[in-house]
Enzyme design. Structure first.
Site, PDB file in Angstrom:
ATOM      1  N   THR A  52      44.590  26.730 -29.908  1.00 32.69           N
ATOM      2  CA  THR A  52      45.564  26.309 -30.910  1.00 32.69           C
ATOM      3  C   THR A  52      46.121  27.520 -31.656  1.00 32.69           C
ATOM      4  O   THR A  52      47.341  27.670 -31.791  1.00 32.69           O
ATOM      5  CB  THR A  52      44.931  25.288 -31.888  1.00 32.69           C
ATOM      6  N   LYS A  80      35.190  33.634 -51.253  1.00 27.47           N
ATOM      7  CA  LYS A  80      34.888  33.911 -52.678  1.00 27.47           C
ATOM      8  C   LYS A  80      35.117  32.672 -53.522  1.00 27.47           C
ATOM      9  O   LYS A  80      35.027  32.717 -54.744  1.00 27.47           O
ATOM     10  CB  LYS A  80      35.799  35.035 -53.194  1.00 27.47           C
ATOM     11  N   HIS A 129      44.689  15.918 -34.971  1.00 25.72           N
ATOM     12  CA  HIS A 129      45.093  17.187 -34.352  1.00 25.72           C
ATOM     13  C   HIS A 129      46.472  16.944 -33.731  1.00 25.72           C
ATOM     14  O   HIS A 129      46.618  16.855 -32.517  1.00 25.72           O
ATOM     15  CB  HIS A 129      44.050  17.562 -33.292  1.00 25.72           C
TER      16      HIS A 129
HETATM   17  N1   CP Z   1      42.196  22.085 -27.913  1.00 24.24           N
HETATM   18  C1   CP Z   1      41.872  22.880 -28.953  1.00 24.24           C
HETATM   19  O1   CP Z   1      42.095  22.533 -30.125  1.00 24.24           O
HETATM   20  O2   CP Z   1      41.296  24.072 -28.603  1.00 24.24           O
HETATM   21  P1   CP Z   1      40.849  25.211 -29.624  1.00 24.24           P
HETATM   22  O3   CP Z   1      39.714  24.633 -30.455  1.00 24.24           O
HETATM   23  O4   CP Z   1      40.433  26.370 -28.782  1.00 24.24           O
HETATM   24  O5   CP Z   1      42.018  25.515 -30.511  1.00 24.24           O
END
Ligand code: CP
Length: 303
Positions: A52, A80, A129
């Protein structure tokens, strides 16, 4: 379109528009190589990532823009005690757009409420996501030519798998889509996602048996059992190898099955499957870069 935190913020028409831009980028890369000249993307990753973060960065470079990167929380002032809200206000002084990953659900939303620039959720805890979902949708559409009428199997960790939650939420809007949810009992899809399927009368079945349902599937979306979301190591060790896809298990699968995985994989898909023409998970990676390019352009009003 200001920030994208949840895939539901994007209408079916907006997703179609992003896929159209993605196709045009593939056909005419030179047309886009200077579009973001003078613009800066900040990638703020409070949780590990390969695809990502680097695909956002590759996307911005291929659009002629620049990147400011914060690859882990320990190297930032979050260590921090600086809040997500203050971080977002500060980064708004340096960059034109933010891509943020955070282990806490809702953190990118807090960033979006405090930033003066667009924020893209690059994964928040077990919640959502959206740019992986754009990669997944583009892959399905490029492979199948449609979304309607598909039987989509999700296999593995459906409880913590944010990519699963996002993709179901996106796919449930298309006509005659049916879901097959394959998981151990402990890793079933959360009720809040299932309740929406029930309310909308979208057909789904739950099963533990991948082989039993394999012949029905048009899409098989494998997922990793997510060690980082377990409170108990013993449970993780017991469940981690619940499903391992091998060439033998694909004998009864459709000839045009599309095998997907958001990656990283651990053991869920044997390397021997990679040479099967139905394996689409590395195509998904590339499609993710094109969709992130399209989204950056859209959010910066450059498309
Ligand atoms: N698919 C995906 O989110 O991969 P990463 O965690 O490597 O970003």
């Amino acid at each position: 379109m200001k920030s994208v935190i949840d895939i539901r913020q994007l209408s079916v028409e907006e997703i179609d528009g992003l896929m159209e831009i993605g196709r045009d980028i593939i056909a005419n890369p030179g047309k886009y190589s200077e579009k973001c000249r003078g613009k800066k993307l900040a990638t703020l990753f409070f949780e590990p990532s390969t695809r990502t973060r680097l695909s956002f960065e590759a996307a911005m470079y291929e659009l002629g823009g620049n990147v400011l990167t914060m690859a882990d929380a320990q190297s930032s002032s979050a260590s921090k005690g600086e809040s997500v809200a203050d971080t977002a206000k500060v980064i708004s002084c340096y960059a034109d757009i933010i891509a943020m990953r955070h282990p806490k659900e809702g953190a990118p939303m807090v960033a979006a409420m405090n930033a003066t620039i667009p924020v893209i959720n690059a994964g928040d805890g077990g919640h959502n996501h959206p740019t992986q979902t754009l990669a997944d949708l583009f892959t399905i559409h490029r492979e199948k030519g449609r979304f309607e009428g598909l039987t989509v199997g999700f296999c593995g960790d459906l409880k913590f798998g944010r990519t699963v939650h996002s993709l179901i939420t996106a796919m449930e809007r298309y006509k005659d889509v049916r879901f097959v949810l394959i998981s151990p009992d402990e890793l079933k899809l959360p009720s809040y996602v299932k309740n929406t399927l029930k309310e909308k009368e979208i057909p789904y079945i739950q099963t533990r048996d991948l082989l039993l349902v394999m012949p029905e599937l048009d899409i098989l979306y494998m997922t990793r059992v997510q060690k980082e979301r377990f409170f108990n190591e013993e449970d993780y060790l017991r469940l981690k190898d619940s499903y391992i896809l091998t060439p033998e298990k694909l004998v009864e699968a459709k000839a045009d099955l599309c095998i997907m995985h958001p990656l990283p994989r651990v053991n869920e898909i044997s390397v021997a499957v990679d040479s099967d023409p139905r394996a689409c998970y590395f195509k998904q990676v590339l499609n993710g870069k094109y969709m992130r390019m399209a989204l950056i352009l859209k959010l910066l009003d450059l498309a």
